[in-house]
Design a protein around this motif. Sequence first.
Motif, PDB file in Angstrom:
ATOM      1  N   ASN A  18     -55.799 -42.961  -5.541  1.00  0.00           N
ATOM      2  CA  ASN A  18     -55.885 -41.754  -6.192  1.00  0.00           C
ATOM      3  C   ASN A  18     -56.891 -40.672  -5.385  1.00  0.00           C
ATOM      4  N   ASP A  19     -57.415 -39.635  -6.075  1.00  0.00           N
ATOM      5  CA  ASP A  19     -58.045 -38.471  -5.306  1.00  0.00           C
ATOM      6  C   ASP A  19     -59.434 -38.969  -5.068  1.00  0.00           C
ATOM      7  N   VAL A  20     -60.094 -39.718  -6.059  1.00  0.00           N
ATOM      8  CA  VAL A  20     -61.500 -40.113  -6.115  1.00  0.00           C
ATOM      9  C   VAL A  20     -61.637 -40.950  -4.977  1.00  0.00           C
ATOM     10  N   MET A  21     -60.871 -42.024  -4.859  1.00  0.00           N
ATOM     11  CA  MET A  21     -61.011 -43.015  -3.595  1.00  0.00           C
ATOM     12  C   MET A  21     -60.811 -42.325  -2.225  1.00  0.00           C
ATOM     13  N   GLU A  22     -59.821 -41.241  -2.092  1.00  0.00           N
ATOM     14  CA  GLU A  22     -59.753 -40.568  -0.972  1.00  0.00           C
ATOM     15  C   GLU A  22     -60.962 -39.694  -0.689  1.00  0.00           C
ATOM     16  N   HIS A  23     -61.520 -39.102  -1.571  1.00  0.00           N
ATOM     17  CA  HIS A  23     -62.786 -38.462  -1.423  1.00  0.00           C
ATOM     18  C   HIS A  23     -63.830 -39.426  -1.007  1.00  0.00           C
ATOM     19  N   LYS A  24     -63.880 -40.582  -1.772  1.00  0.00           N
ATOM     20  CA  LYS A  24     -65.184 -41.576  -1.118  1.00  0.00           C
ATOM     21  C   LYS A  24     -64.849 -41.976   0.343  1.00  0.00           C
ATOM     22  N   GLN A  25     -63.621 -42.084   0.760  1.00  0.00           N
ATOM     23  CA  GLN A  25     -63.194 -42.386   2.125  1.00  0.00           C
ATOM     24  C   GLN A  25     -63.751 -41.447   3.116  1.00  0.00           C
TER      25      GLN A  25
ATOM     26  N   GLU B  55     -67.657 -38.962   1.635  1.00  0.00           N
ATOM     27  CA  GLU B  55     -68.788 -39.746   1.503  1.00  0.00           C
ATOM     28  C   GLU B  55     -68.845 -40.899   2.653  1.00  0.00           C
TER      29      GLU B  55
END
Length: 57
Positions: free
Chosen positions: A8-15, A18
Motif C-alpha cells: 500500500n502507499d503507506v508502506m511505500e512512503h516508509k520505504q 523515511e
Amino acid sequence: MSPHKPFNDVMEHKQNIEGAPINKGGRLPLPIKIIGYFLFGGMMMMMILGMIANFIF
C-alpha cells in the motif's frame, strides 16, 4: 506480488521517504545460529538427563 514491492502507499512512503528497511526474511547470521543450537541443545540435554537422574536416584 514481489516480496520487496509495498502492498500500500503507506508502506511505500516508509520505504522510500523515511528509509524503513526491507525485510529479508528474518535470517540470522551463521555464528548466532550455532550459538543458539548449542544453548538450546544443551538445555534440552540437561533437562533429559535431569529427568533420567530423577528416576534413577
